[in-house]
Design a protein around this motif. Structure first.
Motif, PDB file in Angstrom:
ATOM      1  N   ILE A  47       5.366   5.327  -3.066  1.00  0.00           N
ATOM      2  CA  ILE A  47       4.717   6.340  -3.547  1.00  0.00           C
ATOM      3  C   ILE A  47       3.399   6.048  -4.201  1.00  0.00           C
ATOM      4  N   PHE A  49       9.402   3.191 -13.061  1.00  0.00           N
ATOM      5  CA  PHE A  49       9.768   4.409 -13.311  1.00  0.00           C
ATOM      6  C   PHE A  49       8.426   5.074 -13.982  1.00  0.00           C
ATOM      7  N   LEU A  64       5.681   5.276 -11.799  1.00  0.00           N
ATOM      8  CA  LEU A  64       5.978   6.304 -10.671  1.00  0.00           C
ATOM      9  C   LEU A  64       5.563   7.904 -11.277  1.00  0.00           C
ATOM     10  N   VAL A  65       5.914   7.930 -12.564  1.00  0.00           N
ATOM     11  CA  VAL A  65       5.821   9.401 -13.219  1.00  0.00           C
ATOM     12  C   VAL A  65       4.310   9.419 -13.430  1.00  0.00           C
ATOM     13  N   LEU A 100       2.735  10.518 -10.152  1.00  0.00           N
ATOM     14  CA  LEU A 100       2.974  11.698  -9.796  1.00  0.00           C
ATOM     15  C   LEU A 100       2.371  12.840 -10.732  1.00  0.00           C
ATOM     16  N   LEU A 101       1.999  12.466 -11.780  1.00  0.00           N
ATOM     17  CA  LEU A 101       1.450  13.409 -12.809  1.00  0.00           C
ATOM     18  C   LEU A 101      -0.302  13.500 -12.503  1.00  0.00           C
ATOM     19  N   VAL A 106       7.861  17.174 -14.405  1.00  0.00           N
ATOM     20  CA  VAL A 106       7.214  15.967 -13.682  1.00  0.00           C
ATOM     21  C   VAL A 106       7.100  16.111 -12.376  1.00  0.00           C
ATOM     22  N   ALA A 107       8.422  16.148 -11.702  1.00  0.00           N
ATOM     23  CA  ALA A 107       8.621  16.071 -10.537  1.00  0.00           C
ATOM     24  C   ALA A 107       8.492  17.346  -9.580  1.00  0.00           C
ATOM     25  N   LEU A 165       6.526  19.228  -6.117  1.00  0.00           N
ATOM     26  CA  LEU A 165       5.881  18.211  -5.303  1.00  0.00           C
ATOM     27  C   LEU A 165       6.943  18.253  -4.206  1.00  0.00           C
ATOM     28  N   TYR A 176      10.436  13.831  -3.929  1.00  0.00           N
ATOM     29  CA  TYR A 176      10.132  13.146  -4.973  1.00  0.00           C
ATOM     30  C   TYR A 176      10.944  13.434  -5.976  1.00  0.00           C
ATOM     31  N   ALA A 181      12.552  10.487  -8.260  1.00  0.00           N
ATOM     32  CA  ALA A 181      12.364  10.689  -9.841  1.00  0.00           C
ATOM     33  C   ALA A 181      13.808  10.691 -10.449  1.00  0.00           C
ATOM     34  N   GLY A 194      15.422   7.265 -10.510  1.00  0.00           N
ATOM     35  CA  GLY A 194      14.621   6.576 -11.375  1.00  0.00           C
ATOM     36  C   GLY A 194      15.494   6.795 -13.109  1.00  0.00           C
ATOM     37  N   ILE A 195      15.377   8.200 -13.136  1.00  0.00           N
ATOM     38  CA  ILE A 195      15.869   8.469 -14.594  1.00  0.00           C
ATOM     39  C   ILE A 195      17.303   8.131 -14.852  1.00  0.00           C
ATOM     40  N   ILE A 241      17.201   4.355 -16.013  1.00  0.00           N
ATOM     41  CA  ILE A 241      16.649   4.346 -17.048  1.00  0.00           C
ATOM     42  C   ILE A 241      17.814   5.020 -18.275  1.00  0.00           C
TER      43      ILE A 241
END
Lengths: 234, 340, 455
Positions: free
Chosen positions: B261, B320, B323-324, B327-328, C183-184, C187, C191, C195, C198-199, C202
């Protein structure tokens, strides 16, 4: 029978019928233009002849052969070139690659055809290494037409080739299309700009609600008071 | 001003612990991300089974490696796994094609939305994962053999007279060289060959490609074969470099997706750049700079702590966060991939 | 078959399956499965809200259930006074710095026009906040974690009844969902999936590594219960007489000398069953409440709008619906339900073990539940939760049995046999994938399909 003809076409996209028995025909070396109000089924009629929608009745004949049951790809292989109205080029590829992709089905040497395309559309020669998506609107349309020409088709179908281009570019495009016609290709064209299109039309069809309303040469229709009143704004 | 020797020591330190590892990790991610981005560009869905495809390919390579080792076959200083690689690629390609024919082709014909294919890929992921665990088990496997180092840290020290050693692992060089070859070959294929161009055309404008007579099933087939090859190569290189553990491979999905991405999804060049961006950020952010700073800063002013921006436990957070941010700020990625 | 009959039939079969386990294995096992079935059903409802109502692919279910579990710890454990006095102030200060930093950035974005200046200022605030945070935060962490590390080493919680955590867990999950959704969403659909994937990594990493929060991988065990303890029951008169009444016929058959020992055995078993039944009642109540709320929501104008958006995003958007905002709402709601389920799970376990959170079990298995049960249909999601959990649990002994049967002709010491039998448990992953793919392909609407409403 004409070289390419769609006869008594009836069908739609699954819902109500859009075509209600219209007939479109064109000879080699001639330009046939389909005009009519919005929603009259102009583009649909053309797509039906290419096989992009299922016909309920009617048939499509190319050079005396019934091609109604063939897939669009098979019709392309038979010599029908098609230029869609939108997304008609590969934006991420160069002009030359666009032409090569147009000739994907061919196994023989395509360099002469590319050369012909460049002669027909000289600007493309200069831009041949450039991504097609970076060109201007008029140039993109030229790429689109050239791409369709790469199979050396006997019929070229154009779906509103002048949509969204300036009047000057439109005139130039029409000139090019006339030139293409002179090489012996049969041209079917759907046009929004009815008056200009009729001026270059050998054969013209005015469709309303999926039926033929008026048929004749471009000159005849331009002279027809009814046509002028209803479709050309007086 | 620090003395030249200290600067050299500092640079060697950084090269040894950040640059070289990031180079090989970045190459592995780049290969993985290329596979994801190709599937994305041609089949238009995010393939959640890609990590497990890597694991599957690597597993086959390991089994064949073990078999070759038992036969006494080897490549001398090079790892035997390289000899097993072509067979592993073949096996993986067959398996993904079977999955395509039995699972994905149906949704393509139905013209299902991409998210349906993504969910179907979750089912494939489960099955691949089960196959791998069933055959080789969920535990760590090491299969690297041959010469371990090209230059050992000690040799480097005696050679240069520096305090810090620079160990060049053969897997690092191998990874970089193979990646270079594979990426060059792939780009040549996409830019020059007829099928490669057809793939790009298909990815660019599917309807027009069909109209031009490009056979979609063939394109899809070639795409799966390339993706399987890339996944297997990436997996084997990663396994040689570190070790093979099915769950680690599943977890690589995140940095791989992030790389694809960040670079611009559907853009092969973006996937490569994205892979290195992710790897270099991850390693440079989680590296403890204490010793590095000690060389450069005047005595007495070195930091007390480890001078580490983020603990290595949070390496996933780096992919991550990148990525964020992408995306932003620029959802199309560095190379303007496709975005809906 | 009408939907009601279908649902009744399906749930009857499910109940029969659980009863079979009760009769043939034991009631303890049956109730253990039932309790997890109930929790799975809540999780499945959470995912169904996102996927079934709005077509959102959440690949981070695990994170939201773990946040619920964290809430259970932070609500129910008693505060550790020593740790608070050692590092509480520093931790509060860190929290203040973070909030102040965010506030300043928000204000900056309001005051300054978009451009390089704003980006520069934002970056500077972030860096300044990080620098400030470093000194206070790490000191605080160290002092907190130094307090009796073998037993505490964390700040502890609020010391409130654990049931409150069900609400707090939902709030935690919703808050994180809001951040990630902002954020996601808007889109591409995938995505959001990436995302959330990913979260989830984390959130688990943070919970595992931030020992001051909930002891990380050292786990917090012995959480207070909302139901009585077994030993309490075993020592209460009323419970013993209850068991006596239930077991009268059995006890009467025994001799006087054997009777007390048998009774004691029955009391011990009975207490365990009783405790599980209490949990079942609590979970069932929660499930019914959420199910009722979901049903209400689905049939409200809001629910109709959500379905309209799911079925044709473009049309809904053209009609002036703010699709992204609606998606955010539904995403946050679904995650809140997942948080509640996570808190319920930790409540049942009585301990919080971050190391056990695995994406296959906590994210993708829930997806199988929703797809199999019937996406878009709440009852279907519940059924999927029950059925898939049941299969997941029973598939392990079953695959072991099958493997033993298949390899019975092999020598006991054969390496093949040992390997096959050892690997048998992984087969249930294969089964889950297969079930998911089969349902998706041949019955994409699931066992209990969404009812098409006509107005």
């Amino acid at each position: 029978m004409s070289y390419l003809a769609g006869v008594d076409l009836v069908g739609g996209y699954g819902g109500a019928d859009i075509l209600n028995g219209c007939t479109i025909a064109v000879e080699r070396g001639q330009i046939a233009v389909i005009v009519g109000p919005n929603g009259a089924g102009k583009s649909t009629a053309m797509k039906a002849m290419l096989g992009l929608l299922q016909l309920r009745t009617g048939q499509v004949v190319l050079d005396g052969e019934d091609i109604t049951a063939l897939s669009p790809q098979a019709r392309v292989a038979k010599g029908i070139g098609f230029v869609p109205q939108t997304s008609n080029i590969f934006t991420g590829m160069t002009v030359e690659e666009n032409l090569q992709m147009g000739a994907y089905l061919r196994t023989d040497d395509i360099t002469p055809t590319i050369e012909q395309c460049y002669e027909l559309f000289p600007i493309l020669r200069d831009k041949r290494k450039q991504a097609a998506g970076e060109l201007s609107g008029g140039q993109r349309q030229q790429v689109a037409v050239a791409r369709a020409m790469m199979t050396e088709p006997s019929v070229l179908m154009l779906d509103e080739p002048t949509a969204g281009v300036s009047p000057i570019v439109m005139d130039e495009l029409f000139d090019r299309i006339i030139e293409v016609g002179r090489t012996g290709v049969a041209i079917v064209m759907v046009e929004q700009n009815a008056r200009q299109a009729l001026q270059i039309a050998d054969q013209a069809y005015v469709l309303v609600s999926g039926e033929n309303r008026h048929t004749g040469s471009g000159e005849e229709l331009l002279a027809d008071a009814n046509v002028r009143k209803s479709f050309l704004g007086g | 001003m620090p003395e030249t020797i200290d600067v050299l020591n500092a640079i060697t330190l950084l090269a040894n612990f950040v640059l070289l590892p990031a180079l090989s990790y970045g190459s592995q991610l780049a290969l993985g991300a290329l596979g994801v981005t190709l599937i994305f560009g041609i089949l238009r869905f995010a393939n959640f089974a890609h990590g497990d495809t890597m694991a599957f390919g690597t597993m086959i390579a390991i089994l064949i490696t073990w078999w070759f080792q038992s036969l006494g076959l080897s490549l001398g200083p090079l790892p035997t796994a390289l000899l097993a690689l072509p067979f592993a690629i073949l096996a993986t390609a067959i398996v993904v094609i079977i999955f395509d024919k039995t699972v994905f082709s149906f949704y393509r014909r139905q013209k299902s939305p991409p998210v349906m294919l993504a969910i179907a890929s979750v089912g494939v992921m489960f099955m691949m994962n089960a196959i791998v665990r069933f055959i080789i088990g969920p535990d760590d496997q090491r299969f690297a053999d041959g010469e371990k180092f090209i230059i050992k840290a000690r040799e480097f020290k005696t050679m240069t007279g520096l305090n810090e050693g620079l160990a060049i692992k053969s897997t690092t060089v191998l990874t970089v060289v193979i990646t270079l070859i594979v990426v060059t070959a792939l780009f040549w294929f996409l830019q020059r060959s007829r099928t490669g161009k057809a793939m790009r055309a298909f990815s660019d404008n599917e309807d027009l490609a069909l109209l031009s007579g490009i056979n979609p099933e063939r394109i899809v087939l070639v795409t799966w074969i390339i993706a399987a090859a890339l996944a297997t190569i990436a997996g084997v290189l990663y396994g040689l470099d570190k070790s093979f553990k099915p769950f680690t491979y599943f977890q690589m999905l995140l940095p791989i997706f992030a790389a694809a991405i960040v670079g611009g999804i559907g853009q092969p060049i973006g996937a490569v750049v994205g892979g290195y961006v992710i790897a270099f950020s991850e390693l440079s952010i989680t590296y403890a700079y204490k010793k590095f700073l000690k060389y450069l800063l005047p005595e007495g002013s070195e930091p007390e702590g480890l001078a580490q921006l983020l603990s290595t436990d949070y390496k996933f957070a780096v992919s991550f966060i990148i990525l964020v941010v992408v995306l932003l700020v620029r959802p199309t990625g560095i190379f303007r991939g496709r975005v809906l | 078959m009408s939907n009601t009959i279908r649902a009744t039939f399906a749930f009857t079969v499910m109940a029969a399956l659980l009863l079979l386990v009760g009769f043939y294995q034991s009631w303890n096992v049956a109730l253990t499965i039932l309790n997890l079935c109930l929790i799975s059903a809540v999780m499945s409802l959470g995912v169904n809200i996102q996927w079934g109502y709005a077509g959102l692919f959440n690949a981070g279910v695990m994170a939201f259930t773990a946040l619920g579990g964290l809430a259970a710890v932070l609500v129910s454990v008693n505060p550790v006074g020593e740790a608070w006095s050692a590092g509480g102030l520093g931790m509060l200060l860190s929290a203040f710095i973070v909030m102040a930093g965010i506030a300043i950035i928000v204000l900056l974005r309001r005051w300054l026009a978009a451009g390089p200046l704003r980006k520069l200022c934002t970056a500077m605030v972030v860096i300044a906040a990080l620098v400030l945070l470093r000194s206070h935060y790490y000191d605080a962490v160290q002092s907190i974690e130094a307090v009796n590390p073998a037993k505490t080493g964390f700040l502890g919680g609020l010391g409130m009844p654990i049931l409150f955590s069900w609400v707090i867990g939902g709030v935690f999950a919703a808050a994180v969902a809001w951040l990630i959704g902002t954020v996601a969403l808007g889109l591409r659909a995938d995505y959001l999936a990436i995302a959330t994937l990913g979260i989830s990594e984390i959130v688990i990493a943070v919970i595992k590594n931030e020992d001051w929060l909930a002891r990380g991988v050292k786990n917090v065990s012995g959480l207070s219960r909302p139901v009585p303890y077994e030993y309490q029951l075993q020592n209460s008169e009323w419970f013993i007489s209850l068991v006596q009444r239930f077991g009268e016929s059995k006890l009467a058959l025994l001799s006087d000398t054997a009777r007390p020992a048998a009774l004691q055995q029955m009391v011990i078993e009975g207490s365990s069953v009783f405790v599980k039944l209490c949990y079942s009642a609590l979970f069932a109540a929660m499930l019914l409440l959420i199910l009722w709320l979901c049903g209400r929501a689905l049939n409200s104008p809001w629910g109709r709008m959500m379905r309209a958006i799911r079925d044709n995003e473009e049309a809904a958007s053209a009609m002036g619906k703010d699709v992204t905002r609606r998606h955010l709402q539904v995403f946050v709601l679904g995650c809140a339900v997942l948080g509640i389920a996570g808190a319920m799970l930790t409540t049942l376990d009585g301990q919080f073990t971050p190391g056990t959170y695995q994406p296959l079990r906590y994210t993708f298995l829930i997806w199988v539940m929703v797809i199999v049960g019937g996406s878009g249909n709440n009852l279907g999601a519940v059924l999927g939760g029950f059925l898939i959990w049941f299969v997941w649990i029973e598939a392990e002994p079953a695959s072991l049995f099958v493997m033993q049967f298949l390899t019975s002709h092999l020598d006991d010491a054969s390496a093949w046999r040992t390997h096959l039998i050892d690997s048998a448990p992984h087969l249930r992953l294969f089964l889950m994938g297969l079930v998911l793919l089969l349902v998706l392909r041949f019955s994409p609407r699931g066992i209990l399909p969404e009812q098409v409403r006509r107005s």
